[in-house]
Scaffold this motif. Sequence first.
Motif, PDB file in Angstrom:
ATOM      1  N   GLY A   1      -3.403  15.860   6.809  1.00  0.00           N
ATOM      2  CA  GLY A   1      -2.695  17.091   7.012  1.00  0.00           C
ATOM      3  C   GLY A   1      -2.847  18.153   6.269  1.00  0.00           C
ATOM      4  N   VAL A   2      -3.282  17.873   5.006  1.00  0.00           N
ATOM      5  CA  VAL A   2      -3.161  18.978   4.122  1.00  0.00           C
ATOM      6  C   VAL A   2      -4.644  19.656   3.708  1.00  0.00           C
ATOM      7  CG1 VAL A   2      -4.019  17.459   1.854  1.00  0.00           C
ATOM      8  CG2 VAL A   2      -2.225  19.352   1.742  1.00  0.00           C
ATOM      9  N   LYS A   3      -5.514  18.960   4.394  1.00  0.00           N
ATOM     10  CA  LYS A   3      -6.899  19.487   4.384  1.00  0.00           C
ATOM     11  C   LYS A   3      -6.829  21.064   4.872  1.00  0.00           C
ATOM     12  CE  LYS A   3      -9.042  15.394   4.056  1.00  0.00           C
ATOM     13  NZ  LYS A   3      -9.667  13.901   4.564  1.00  0.00           N
ATOM     14  N   GLY A   4      -7.463  21.680   3.998  1.00  0.00           N
ATOM     15  CA  GLY A   4      -7.724  23.200   4.468  1.00  0.00           C
ATOM     16  C   GLY A   4      -6.729  24.112   4.468  1.00  0.00           C
TER      17      GLY A   4
ATOM     18  N   ASN B   1       0.929  -1.122  -0.002  1.00  0.00           N
ATOM     19  CA  ASN B   1       0.005  -0.010  -0.110  1.00  0.00           C
ATOM     20  C   ASN B   1       0.869   1.381   0.120  1.00  0.00           C
ATOM     21  OD1 ASN B   1      -2.400  -1.409  -0.001  1.00  0.00           O
ATOM     22  ND2 ASN B   1      -2.360  -1.577   2.106  1.00  0.00           N
ATOM     23  N   LYS B   2       2.193   1.190  -0.306  1.00  0.00           N
ATOM     24  CA  LYS B   2       2.970   2.295  -0.007  1.00  0.00           C
ATOM     25  C   LYS B   2       2.538   3.301  -1.404  1.00  0.00           C
ATOM     26  CE  LYS B   2       7.451   1.497   0.153  1.00  0.00           C
ATOM     27  NZ  LYS B   2       8.240   2.161   1.352  1.00  0.00           N
ATOM     28  N   LYS B   3       2.800   4.750  -1.329  1.00  0.00           N
ATOM     29  CA  LYS B   3       2.365   5.414  -2.153  1.00  0.00           C
ATOM     30  C   LYS B   3       3.703   6.235  -2.809  1.00  0.00           C
ATOM     31  CE  LYS B   3      -1.918   4.776  -1.578  1.00  0.00           C
ATOM     32  NZ  LYS B   3      -2.617   3.960  -2.573  1.00  0.00           N
ATOM     33  N   SER B   4       3.855   6.575  -3.993  1.00  0.00           N
ATOM     34  CA  SER B   4       4.747   7.313  -4.681  1.00  0.00           C
ATOM     35  C   SER B   4       4.569   8.478  -5.624  1.00  0.00           C
ATOM     36  CB  SER B   4       5.794   6.388  -5.419  1.00  0.00           C
ATOM     37  OG  SER B   4       6.169   5.305  -4.431  1.00  0.00           O
TER      38      SER B   4
ATOM     39  N   GLU C   1      -4.512  14.503  -3.018  1.00  0.00           N
ATOM     40  CA  GLU C   1      -4.868  13.114  -3.866  1.00  0.00           C
ATOM     41  C   GLU C   1      -4.859  11.696  -3.275  1.00  0.00           C
ATOM     42  OE1 GLU C   1      -3.661  15.594  -7.809  1.00  0.00           O
ATOM     43  OE2 GLU C   1      -2.570  13.847  -7.439  1.00  0.00           O
ATOM     44  N   ILE C   2      -3.915  11.440  -2.418  1.00  0.00           N
ATOM     45  CA  ILE C   2      -3.920  10.217  -1.780  1.00  0.00           C
ATOM     46  C   ILE C   2      -4.335  10.247  -0.274  1.00  0.00           C
ATOM     47  CG2 ILE C   2      -1.899   9.483  -3.206  1.00  0.00           C
ATOM     48  CD1 ILE C   2      -0.205  10.179  -0.727  1.00  0.00           C
ATOM     49  N   GLY C   3      -5.020  11.266   0.070  1.00  0.00           N
ATOM     50  CA  GLY C   3      -5.787  11.403   1.147  1.00  0.00           C
ATOM     51  C   GLY C   3      -5.088  11.503   2.412  1.00  0.00           C
TER      52      GLY C   3
ATOM     53  N   VAL D   1       6.058  23.091  -4.767  1.00  0.00           N
ATOM     54  CA  VAL D   1       4.997  23.140  -3.238  1.00  0.00           C
ATOM     55  C   VAL D   1       3.838  22.683  -3.923  1.00  0.00           C
ATOM     56  CG1 VAL D   1       4.267  24.434  -1.697  1.00  0.00           C
ATOM     57  CG2 VAL D   1       6.753  24.664  -2.459  1.00  0.00           C
ATOM     58  N   GLU D   2       3.285  23.223  -4.955  1.00  0.00           N
ATOM     59  CA  GLU D   2       1.806  22.934  -5.506  1.00  0.00           C
ATOM     60  C   GLU D   2       1.416  21.685  -5.785  1.00  0.00           C
ATOM     61  OE1 GLU D   2       0.320  25.143  -8.861  1.00  0.00           O
ATOM     62  OE2 GLU D   2      -1.080  26.328  -7.388  1.00  0.00           O
ATOM     63  N   GLU D   3       2.526  21.085  -6.451  1.00  0.00           N
ATOM     64  CA  GLU D   3       2.465  19.607  -6.855  1.00  0.00           C
ATOM     65  C   GLU D   3       2.342  18.779  -5.903  1.00  0.00           C
ATOM     66  OE1 GLU D   3       1.408  18.939  -9.662  1.00  0.00           O
ATOM     67  OE2 GLU D   3       2.186  20.318 -11.193  1.00  0.00           O
ATOM     68  N   VAL D   4       3.247  19.009  -4.970  1.00  0.00           N
ATOM     69  CA  VAL D   4       3.449  17.719  -3.788  1.00  0.00           C
ATOM     70  C   VAL D   4       2.315  17.985  -2.791  1.00  0.00           C
ATOM     71  CG1 VAL D   4       4.777  17.520  -1.694  1.00  0.00           C
ATOM     72  CG2 VAL D   4       5.962  17.994  -3.861  1.00  0.00           C
ATOM     73  N   ARG D   5       1.707  19.230  -2.551  1.00  0.00           N
ATOM     74  CA  ARG D   5       0.544  19.444  -1.660  1.00  0.00           C
ATOM     75  C   ARG D   5      -0.664  18.971  -2.579  1.00  0.00           C
ATOM     76  NH1 ARG D   5      -4.811  21.068  -2.647  1.00  0.00           N
ATOM     77  NH2 ARG D   5      -5.700  21.620  -0.812  1.00  0.00           N
ATOM     78  N   ASN D   6      -0.683  18.938  -3.835  1.00  0.00           N
ATOM     79  CA  ASN D   6      -1.759  18.434  -4.522  1.00  0.00           C
ATOM     80  C   ASN D   6      -1.805  16.878  -4.564  1.00  0.00           C
ATOM     81  OD1 ASN D   6      -2.829  20.683  -5.057  1.00  0.00           O
ATOM     82  ND2 ASN D   6      -2.232  20.671  -7.227  1.00  0.00           N
ATOM     83  N   TRP D   7      -0.635  16.378  -4.690  1.00  0.00           N
ATOM     84  CA  TRP D   7      -0.338  14.952  -4.487  1.00  0.00           C
ATOM     85  C   TRP D   7      -0.884  14.333  -3.266  1.00  0.00           C
ATOM     86  CZ3 TRP D   7       3.369  11.720  -2.046  1.00  0.00           C
ATOM     87  CH2 TRP D   7       3.462  10.371  -2.030  1.00  0.00           C
ATOM     88  N   PHE D   8      -0.339  15.081  -2.069  1.00  0.00           N
ATOM     89  CA  PHE D   8      -0.941  14.548  -0.698  1.00  0.00           C
ATOM     90  C   PHE D   8      -2.405  14.592  -0.685  1.00  0.00           C
ATOM     91  CE2 PHE D   8       3.175  16.210   1.322  1.00  0.00           C
ATOM     92  CZ  PHE D   8       4.027  15.033   1.221  1.00  0.00           C
TER      93      PHE D   8
END
Lengths: 209, 66
Positions: free
Chosen positions: A156-159, A106-109, A151-153, A142-149
């Motif tokens: 900590g990124v919510k809001g 279940n790892k995510k990359s 997308e994978i649920g 920053v934006e791409e990493v934040r969006n990926w977080f």
Amino acid sequence: MNEDNFESNVFINCPFDKDFLPLLKALLFTVIRCKLNPRIALERFDSGETRFDKIKELIESSKFSIHDLSRIKSSQKEEYYRLNMPFEIGLELGCRLYHQEEKYRNKKSLILEKERYSYQKALSDISNSDIKCHNGDVEELVEEVRNWFYEIGVNGVKGISGSFLWDEYNVFMADFYEKRSSEGYKDRDFEKMPIPEYIDFIRDWLSKK
Amino acid sequence: MAKKRVHIIKRLNGWAVKKEGNLRASRLFDVKKEAEQSASEMREKGYDIIIHGKDGSIQKWKKAYV
């Protein structure tokens, strides 16, 4: 830290050269701000530990991983392109495929590149994978990493929007510069600062917010 | 409480002048120099002006006049 935090650990596989440092600093801030724990080869220095063993431990103790392929292409004549990052992607994917435990499956990359589709020419084995591009731009990273977080649920990124995170990073950099300068740090100290010291500052800064 | 600082921050399509603590930028500019000029009057109102590089680093820090 380490094994106990598997669910929040993020293995960071990226270049460690001077040109990439601004991207790495923003990446570390983004990871910690999203309540995750960066794991990076520079987090500890022990001449008695082989690099391969360290990488293996970092991969096996992290649910998430971020791989940057910015150095997949030489930038000048006679320069070698860097093979460490593609090699460590292979180790990460191997860990996910060959380990029997479910947590590894279940790892995510996230794989990042500097120029869109450049990886397809150099690493075609992963050509069907979704890869994000930052164009060498810190704000885009920053934006791409934040969006990926998101997308994978990652909770900590919510809001926290990408633009909010970017602006907050700029304020953080001002506080970092002001505090350390008041303690006598010079430009050279900022450039040579060990990554664990920088990470400690981020955590301390966030804890006071 | 937010510090009395104004940041000049890169945007994907230009440069923003943003007071620390505000959610939104006060103004957006295509050219960084114009953003700096617009923010400079805030120094007289007690604000430091912090000019960031494209990577978020500190390029210049102009202290408030008062």
